[in-house]
Design an enzyme around this catalytic site. Structure first.
Site, PDB file in Angstrom:
ATOM      1  N   TYR A 144       0.898  -1.245   0.091  1.00  0.00           N
ATOM      2  CA  TYR A 144      -0.283   0.087  -0.001  1.00  0.00           C
ATOM      3  C   TYR A 144       0.772   1.341  -0.014  1.00  0.00           C
ATOM      4  O   TYR A 144       1.833   1.446   0.737  1.00  0.00           O
ATOM      5  CB  TYR A 144      -0.939   0.036   1.220  1.00  0.00           C
ATOM      6  CG  TYR A 144      -1.665   0.978   1.350  1.00  0.00           C
ATOM      7  CD1 TYR A 144      -2.791   1.542   0.402  1.00  0.00           C
ATOM      8  CD2 TYR A 144      -1.743   2.026   2.261  1.00  0.00           C
ATOM      9  CE1 TYR A 144      -3.720   2.218   0.619  1.00  0.00           C
ATOM     10  CE2 TYR A 144      -2.614   3.235   2.577  1.00  0.00           C
ATOM     11  CZ  TYR A 144      -3.634   3.419   1.559  1.00  0.00           C
ATOM     12  OH  TYR A 144      -4.465   4.472   1.811  1.00  0.00           O
ATOM     13  N   ASP A 239       9.356   2.663   0.189  1.00  0.00           N
ATOM     14  CA  ASP A 239       8.100   3.302   0.904  1.00  0.00           C
ATOM     15  C   ASP A 239       8.489   3.149   2.344  1.00  0.00           C
ATOM     16  O   ASP A 239       7.906   2.089   2.884  1.00  0.00           O
ATOM     17  CB  ASP A 239       6.739   2.967   0.536  1.00  0.00           C
ATOM     18  CG  ASP A 239       5.429   3.638   1.255  1.00  0.00           C
ATOM     19  OD1 ASP A 239       5.708   4.203   2.291  1.00  0.00           O
ATOM     20  OD2 ASP A 239       4.358   3.444   0.580  1.00  0.00           O
ATOM     21  N   LYS A 267       3.706   8.838   9.087  1.00  0.00           N
ATOM     22  CA  LYS A 267       3.555   8.429  10.254  1.00  0.00           C
ATOM     23  C   LYS A 267       4.512   8.780  11.262  1.00  0.00           C
ATOM     24  O   LYS A 267       4.187   9.944  11.787  1.00  0.00           O
ATOM     25  CB  LYS A 267       3.475   6.649  10.298  1.00  0.00           C
ATOM     26  CG  LYS A 267       2.236   6.381   9.292  1.00  0.00           C
ATOM     27  CD  LYS A 267       1.824   4.932   9.133  1.00  0.00           C
ATOM     28  CE  LYS A 267       0.736   4.682   8.586  1.00  0.00           C
ATOM     29  NZ  LYS A 267       0.538   4.022   7.088  1.00  0.00           N
TER      30      LYS A 267
HETATM   31  C1  LIG Z   1       0.161   4.574   5.889  1.00  0.00           C
HETATM   32  C2  LIG Z   1       0.830   4.091   4.631  1.00  0.00           C
HETATM   33  C3  LIG Z   1       0.717   5.187   3.611  1.00  0.00           C
HETATM   34  C4  LIG Z   1      -0.213   6.191   3.476  1.00  0.00           C
HETATM   35  O1  LIG Z   1      -0.131   7.131   4.356  1.00  0.00           O
HETATM   36  P1  LIG Z   1      -1.170   8.174   4.621  1.00  0.00           P
HETATM   37  O2  LIG Z   1      -0.741   9.019   5.628  1.00  0.00           O
HETATM   38  O3  LIG Z   1      -2.239   7.392   5.343  1.00  0.00           O
HETATM   39  O4  LIG Z   1      -1.749   8.762   3.435  1.00  0.00           O
HETATM   40  C5  LIG Z   1       1.674   5.044   2.407  1.00  0.00           C
HETATM   41  N1  LIG Z   1       2.469   3.827   2.491  1.00  0.00           N
HETATM   42  C6  LIG Z   1       2.603   3.102   3.565  1.00  0.00           C
HETATM   43  C7  LIG Z   1       3.417   1.786   3.474  1.00  0.00           C
HETATM   44  C8  LIG Z   1       1.636   3.158   4.485  1.00  0.00           C
HETATM   45  O5  LIG Z   1       1.866   2.348   5.580  1.00  0.00           O
END
Ligand SMILES: *Cc1c(COP(=O)(O)O)cnc(C)c1O
Length: 428
Positions: A144, A239, A267
């Site tokens: 994701y 990511d 995060k």
């Molecule tokens: C949470 C997450 C996102 C998206 O971040 P948001 O602040 O919710 O838009 C993207 N990549 C990874 C790996 C994530 O865990």
């Protein structure tokens, strides 16, 4: 535990907010029932609207690595707020956090702040496309990267074919530039490169996956991606929205010893405020406006409130690197404890763990990619989830989410959690 007021609040929320929530996974769709409404939180605990105290293993999906309402973060934000929350003009705090982040993370010279992980990944891909002059991006089934168009592509039947959107509203034209590969399968990536030689701008990957449960990269997998990128002139995007500042100061790059070309954050980097960021070496970052032609902007990006929270958080982690070790030990303790209990009760399961990320899968199959993760028995997970909630333990309401430990958790909390598993295991 009674969740009466939460249920009533949810019913009211559903009247005015689609599904009653502002982010879908909160709605308990995959586990059934209605979500718990939180009134406040401190340290390892959430306090809900019914007055229950819950041990929290979500940590706001990652940011609260030091526990909720952590004093240095709260103090920084309250002090800043008194001076105004946003000016739309540069502030010194932005440079301070940028400088600190660059000093903590390997292979980056400059960083740009945005407002979410989604924005960070979306912007990273635009930068990779602008830098390479190519359109296509490889992503992995089950990873994701936020909810922007290019990433909402499902595996479908064949991982080697062009992606099809898995949300209405994603144009086919966008989807066709996202190529899908299989996690932990370097051959699936090689095939895509051979078929699309000069068209691939980047690979984007969660170096340790956290959005299909916690899945570790097998030996040689990420190394293989690194060399394919070098061979074909594509960029490797890590990511690290989940793993950044959680697994180590330098995130997965540091832990795994692999260099990414662009890294995205979210995060933890915001300390609980809406913050994302992407970073790279000068040569690539200088392609961004206003220095270069790749456009990217944000009215509230780098606002003083968000930056002061992130700065306080990163400062804590920078000054107390033993936090990462402590978290890892706690997570290992939990892992061993839960495994011992589930084995005792003969419940088939797999537990995956890296640092302070952990996931329990109710399957006999080794969980190493999206398909094996999907073999988990969701009925068992539902019973597990609700059983634990009833014992006052808040787990992510989906079998496809990693749990995030926070360092405010005590060994008593962990023992309580392991005992709760012992109580409910016979019903699984
Ligand atoms: C949470 C997450 C996102 C998206 O971040 P948001 O602040 O919710 O838009 C993207 N990549 C990874 C790996 C994530 O865990």
């Amino acid at each position: 535990m009674i969740y009466q007021r939460s249920s009533a609040l949810f019913a009211e929320a559903e009247k005015y907010i689609p599904g009653g929530v502002n982010s879908p996974v909160r709605a308990f769709k995959s586990v059934g029932g209605t979500p718990v409404f939180i009134e406040k939180a401190k340290g390892a605990y959430l306090y809900d609207e019914d007055g229950n105290r819950l041990i929290d293993y979500i940590a706001s999906w990652g940011p609260m690595i030091l526990g909720h309402a952590h004093d240095p973060v709260i103090n920084a934000v309250t002090e800043k707020a008194k001076k105004g929350t946003s000016f739309g003009m540069p502030t010194e705090t932005e440079t301070e956090i940028a400088k600190l982040a660059v000093s903590m993370v390997p292979n980056i010279d400059k960083i740009r702040f945005v407002n979410s992980g989604t924005e960070a990944c979306m912007s990273a891909v635009r930068l990779a496309r602008g830098y390479t002059g190519r359109d296509k991006v490889i992503k992995f089934a089950g990873c994701y990267h936020g909810h922007s168009d290019a990433f909402l592509i499902q595996a479908g039947s064949g991982a080697m074919t062009f992606g099809t959107p898995n949300s209405p509203g994603v144009p086919r034209g966008t989807a066709k530039d996202t190529l899908l590969a299989t996690y932990n399968d370097p051959e699936s990536v090689k095939t895509l490169f051979e078929a699309n030689k000069d068209d691939i701008a980047a690979i984007i990957i969660e170096p340790i996956a956290g959005n299909m449960g916690c899945i570790l990269p097998e030996k040689g997998f990420l190394e293989g991606l690194r060399s394919l990128c070098d061979e074909y002139g594509a960029l490797l995007i890590f990511d690290e929205v989940m793993t950044g500042f959680r697994l180590a100061k330098g995130g997965a790059q540091e832990v795994l010893g692999i260099r990414a070309d662009i890294v995205t954050f979210g995060k933890v980097i915001g300390g609980g405020m809406p913050v994302g960021a992407f970073a790279s070496r000068n040569e690539i970052m200088d392609h961004l406006a206003p220095l270069g032609p790749v456009y990217q902007a944000g009215t509230l990006s780098g606002n003083p409130l968000a930056m002061s929270a992130g700065l306080a958080m990163l400062t804590e982690l920078d000054q107390k690197p033993e936090t990462f070790k402590s978290l890892e030990e706690k997570t290992q303790y939990l892992h061993k404890g839960i495994a011992r209990i589930l084995n005792k009760h003969g419940v088939p399961h797999q537990i995956n763990r890296m640092g302070s990320m952990i996931s329990v899968h109710f399957t006999e199959v080794e969980v190493r990619d999206f398909d094996s993760s999907a073999t988990g028995n969701n009925d068992t997970f539902k019973k597990f989830f609700h059983g634990m909630l009833n014992e006052g333990i808040h787990l992510p309401p989906s079998a496809f989410e990693s749990w995030f430990l926070n360092d405010a958790l005590s060994y008593e909390d962990l023992d309580y959690t392991i005992n709760a598993v012992d109580k409910i295991a016979p019903s699984l």
